[in-house]
Every structure is written in C-alpha cells, then in structure tokens.
Design an enzyme around this catalytic site. Structure first.
Site, PDB file in Angstrom:
ATOM      1  N   HIS A  76      64.824 -38.983 101.228  1.00  0.00           N
ATOM      2  CA  HIS A  76      63.488 -38.709 101.809  1.00  0.00           C
ATOM      3  C   HIS A  76      62.993 -37.303 101.445  1.00  0.00           C
ATOM      4  O   HIS A  76      62.163 -36.752 102.161  1.00  0.00           O
ATOM      5  CB  HIS A  76      63.491 -38.848 103.339  1.00  0.00           C
ATOM      6  CG  HIS A  76      64.200 -40.065 103.848  1.00  0.00           C
ATOM      7  ND1 HIS A  76      63.537 -41.247 104.158  1.00  0.00           N
ATOM      8  CD2 HIS A  76      65.504 -40.292 104.086  1.00  0.00           C
ATOM      9  CE1 HIS A  76      64.417 -42.138 104.579  1.00  0.00           C
ATOM     10  NE2 HIS A  76      65.623 -41.589 104.545  1.00  0.00           N
TER      11      HIS A  76
ATOM     12  N   SER B   5      47.795 -20.419  82.983  1.00  0.00           N
ATOM     13  CA  SER B   5      46.484 -20.686  83.549  1.00  0.00           C
ATOM     14  C   SER B   5      45.507 -19.675  82.980  1.00  0.00           C
ATOM     15  O   SER B   5      45.852 -18.510  82.751  1.00  0.00           O
ATOM     16  CB  SER B   5      46.541 -20.554  85.073  1.00  0.00           C
ATOM     17  OG  SER B   5      45.244 -20.276  85.574  1.00  0.00           O
TER      18      SER B   5
ATOM     19  N   LYS C 106      50.797 -17.790  86.568  1.00  0.00           N
ATOM     20  CA  LYS C 106      51.163 -19.201  86.504  1.00  0.00           C
ATOM     21  C   LYS C 106      51.959 -19.587  85.262  1.00  0.00           C
ATOM     22  O   LYS C 106      51.740 -19.076  84.176  1.00  0.00           O
ATOM     23  CB  LYS C 106      49.897 -20.063  86.525  1.00  0.00           C
ATOM     24  CG  LYS C 106      49.161 -19.989  87.844  1.00  0.00           C
ATOM     25  CD  LYS C 106      49.655 -21.013  88.820  1.00  0.00           C
ATOM     26  CE  LYS C 106      48.880 -22.280  88.599  1.00  0.00           C
ATOM     27  NZ  LYS C 106      49.139 -23.242  89.657  1.00  0.00           N
TER      28      LYS C 106
ATOM     29  N   GLU D 142      54.425 -32.928  84.104  1.00  0.00           N
ATOM     30  CA  GLU D 142      53.336 -33.658  84.765  1.00  0.00           C
ATOM     31  C   GLU D 142      52.855 -34.821  83.895  1.00  0.00           C
ATOM     32  O   GLU D 142      52.604 -35.923  84.381  1.00  0.00           O
ATOM     33  CB  GLU D 142      52.173 -32.715  85.069  1.00  0.00           C
ATOM     34  CG  GLU D 142      52.509 -31.657  86.103  1.00  0.00           C
ATOM     35  CD  GLU D 142      51.462 -30.561  86.141  1.00  0.00           C
ATOM     36  OE1 GLU D 142      50.482 -30.718  86.872  1.00  0.00           O
ATOM     37  OE2 GLU D 142      51.616 -29.562  85.424  1.00  0.00           O
TER      38      GLU D 142
END
Ligand code: ARG
Length: 466
Positions: free
Chosen positions: A164, A285, A291, A298
């Site tokens: 979980h 970024s 970043k 992704e």
C-alpha cells in the site's frame, strides 16, 4: 462531392474495371504509406516462392532466376533510398512487383502464380512480427542483466519494503531488483512462446482455398525459417492472432516497465532520495533551476497507454470478422508497428536508466528502520520466545507500536520497563530482532529477502543469463 478518377484502371487487377478509383478511395485503400516497412520480408517471401515455383516445374528456371535476381535489385534500390513508392500501386506487394516488371519485363508477371496478396501479406507480416519477438527477447535480456547487476551490487543493502506504499518490512535492495528480473523473465518467455506458435508458414494458402498448382509448401516454409507450413488455408489468410499475442505480451511487459518507472519517479524525489538518476536520463526545468525531472521514467510509465491502445485496436478490428480475409485486416499493421517501436525504445531506455542509477545506500538504510518496519519481527519473537499465539502477539505488538508512536520514538527506543508493562514476559533479547539487519537476515525462507537467499538467486540468474 465525388472526385473524378485519378488513374486508369489498375494494372494489377483492373481487367474488369473501366476506370480507376476515386482519389479518396485511393487514399483510404492504399497501405503503401506504412506497409513499405515490410519490403525485406516481402522480397524474401517472393524469392522463396519463385525458387519453389522453379523447383516444382511451375516456372522455368530461367524465369525464376530472372525474378530472383530482379528482386535483389529491387531490394538494393529500396535500401539505398532510390525507390519511388506509388500510392496508385496500393501496397508493398504491388509496388515491388511493378518495379520488378520494369526491371525484367515479362517473367515478372509469372511471380504471382499460385499466390495471392492474402497469403503474401500473411507471410510478410508473420516474418516481421517474428523478428520483433526476437528483438523483444534481446531487449529483455539486456534489461534483465542491468537489474541483475544492481541486485548483485546491493544484495545485502537494506531498504523499506512496502505494501500500500506504507512501510511494511525491511527488505534488501537486491531482492527488490530481482523481483523485476523475475517479471521480465516471464515476459521473455511469453515472446518465446508466441514466436514458437507463430512460426508456421501461410505462404501457398493463396487467396483462401489453396491452389491447383503442384506447389511445395514445405520448401517455402523451410526457406523462410518456419517450422512447417500452416495446415488450413482458410485459417492461414484470416487470422492475426500471432500479432495479438505479440501485442498482448508487449502490453504485459510495458505494464511491468511502468511499475518500475513509477518507483523511480517516487524514489528519485527529494522526499524519498532512494536513488539518484543519472543526468543522462533526466531533464531540467526552464524556470526552476533546482529541478532534475525523471522524464524518461515518466514516459516509460506512460508507454503502456500506447501499446495497450494498439492491442485493444487490433482486437476490435478482428472481432466478428467472418472468414476469411477482409480488408479490415489491413488496419493491423500500423498498430503493431507503433507498439513494437514503442516497446523496443522503452526497453532500451529502461536498460540505460537502470544501468546508470545509483542507490543511496544510507538513505535506504535509515528509511528501512523507520515506520516501525520491524513490528512483525517483534510479533514473531513473542511467538517464538514466549510461545504466544500469533494473534495475541500481533495485539501486544500493536500496543507497543501505539506507545512508541505516542512518544514519537522507534520500537527499539522503548525501555525494557515500558515493554514489560505491556507484557511482562518480554526480555532484553527482544532488542536483537528490532534491528533491520537482523530482520532481513532472518527471512531465510526460499524466495525470501535474506542476503543469503538473494545471493543464491543472483548466482542462478547469472548462470542463466550468461
Ligand atoms: N495491403 C493489404 C493488407 O495489408 C494486402 C492484402 C490485400 N488483399 C486483397 N485481397 N485486397 O491487408
């Protein structure tokens, strides 16, 4: 509005047609825009067919030789980028044959004896999908090796195991990496299995019923590396289950990749810091200078969307088609091409990312000890040392967890007096099971997380993948 015909009747099949197709008909009907990817398979199939026609006396050997040579010229023209594909010629089969006619003249017209585009496309596509199974198997081998190298390096590094996405029990890094090796090995076996099943040659089924010419289907099957010819000509030209199996295996594989991709996205975040992704697999970024985004991970998480989309599309195309060939089936190729390209790219990207990532061993170890991760070890100790029923041990441990939580400390930080207040049988010995190192070492059951078991599995996989 109707468009006027753009051409005269088709050279290949237009005998009974007074005029050519409407321009829009040409646009919807032509597959050359995408099926040109089958050129090598188409030419290999035609060469095997021509050789067989000569061996069986259906063609003269001089005609067959001219055809075989001419096809090699067509192949080199396509490979050199000197070939003009024509939409009016619809598909790769007629483009190749038409060029062959320019090159060798009359004998080209004999190539299509005892054959139809229905068995031709079936054999071309099988050959192509078979190659993609091989490519997937290769890609999976490389990825398994990358995971295995990670597993070997960190066979005994402790990290939190989750259910979980909540802290469950400490596990080892090597164990987690090997979980993916297991998944990928099953993926690989699905491609191997599909490949075996699809390795029957449909060439010679002709349009649907077979042919009255004395062809030798065993010969063409062998020449093209198939195990045998398909046994039913109707089935041969109508099914695309081999492509569906490839897509299904690809979907399952991409689903596995998406799960590790998601773990990488979580693990590489500033809040987790379990792994550091290499600069090679991340982006910056344009506005936030700090970043380092896990874009490759992704995208890998997303790719299943595309592959599963192709799978659903082909199932939908095939559903309810009466036997045998229907033009609907021309829609199979773009789906499979895109899914295969996507899968191969995804496997390569994941292999690179796994190879280049660095586990933050200290962060993993600290995190492994948090969240009362050894509560199960405590409960197991109560069962072993005090002979309590597991349910009772579970309850006592729960009380101790609640106590530690209220004091904002770990289980190991509770004093023996505090422990004894909950159950007076508890002794000093309990502290030995509360450490994460001991916890993972104790999980010696077959397939368990103990470094010894992990090392055994690493050794097994090393032999297997060598
Ligand atoms: N381009 C066609 C396809 O991909 C080739 C087979 C055409 N057969 C036919 N009977 N029109 O399905």
């Amino acid at each position: 509005m109707t468009n006027s015909p753009t051409t005269a009747a088709n050279q290949m099949w237009g005998g009974r047609f007074a005029s050519g197709p409407d321009a829009i008909m040409t646009a919807i009907n032509a597959s050359i825009g995408f099926d040109q990817r089958l050129y090598a398979q188409d030419i290999a199939g035609s060469r095997a067919h021509a050789a067989m026609l000569a061996a069986t006396g259906i063609l003269t050997s001089s005609d067959a030789e001219a055809i075989g040579e001419g096809l090699l010229t067509v192949l080199s023209e396509i490979e050199a980028g000197n070939f003009t594909f024509s939409t009016a010629l619809e598909d790769i089969h007629m483009n190749v044959e038409s060029r062959l006619k320019d090159l060798i003249g009359a004998p080209a017209g004999r190539l299509h004896t005892a054959r139809s585009r229905n068995d031709q496309v079936a054999v071309d596509f099988r050959l192509w999908v078979r190659d993609q199974c091989d490519a997937a198997i290769q890609g999976l081998n490389a990825l398994m090796k990358a995971f295995l190298a990670q597993a070997e390096a960190g066979a005994d590094w402790v990290m939190p195991g989750f259910t979980h996405l909540q802290t469950a029990q400490p596990v080892t890094w090597g164990h987690h990496m090997l979980a993916y090796v297991e998944m990928l090995a099953r993926d690989k076996s699905r491609f191997e299995d599909a490949r075996k099943r699809m390795n029957e040659c449909p060439l010679g089924a002709a349009a649907l019923a077979g042919t009255s010419f004395p062809i030798d289907r065993h010969m063409t099957a062998k020449a093209l590396g198939f195990d045998r010819p398909t046994a039913n000509s109707l089935d041969s030209v109508s099914d695309r289950d081999f492509a569906l199996e490839f897509l299904s295996a690809s979907s399952i594989c991409a689903m596995h990749l998406s799960r590790f991709a998601e773990e990488l996205v979580i693990w590489s975040s500033a809040q987790f810091r379990f792994v550091k992704l290499s600069d090679k697999w991340t982006t910056g970024s344009s506005i936030m200078p700090q970043k380092k985004n896990p874009d490759a991970a992704e995208l890998l998480r997303a790719k299943l969307g595309r592959i599963l989309g192709a799978t659903v599309a082909l199932f939908t195309i095939m559903k309810g088609l009466a036997l045998t060939y229907s033009k609907d089936m021309q829609e199979d190729k773009e789906q499979v091409f895109d899914a295969a390209d996507t899968l191969m790219l995804a496997l390569a990207a994941m292999t690179g990312m796994v190879g280049d990532m660095t586990a933050n061993r200290d962060v993993l170890a600290t995190s492994a000890a948090s969240g009362f991760s050894t509560a199960t070890d405590l409960a197991d100790w109560l069962v072993r040392a005090l002979n309590l029923p597991f349910r009772e041990a579970h309850h006592i441990t729960g009380t101790l967890v609640a106590l530690a939580e209220s004091k904002a400390c770990d289980l190991a930080d509770l004093s023996i007096t505090e422990m004894k207040a909950v159950h007076d049988g508890i002794t000093q010995e309990v502290y030995s099971v509360l450490g994460v190192e001991n916890s993972v070492r104790s999980r010696m059951s077959y397939g368990g997380t103990s470094p010894i078991r992990v090392a055994e599995q690493v050794a097994r996989w090393k032999t297997q993948l060598a």
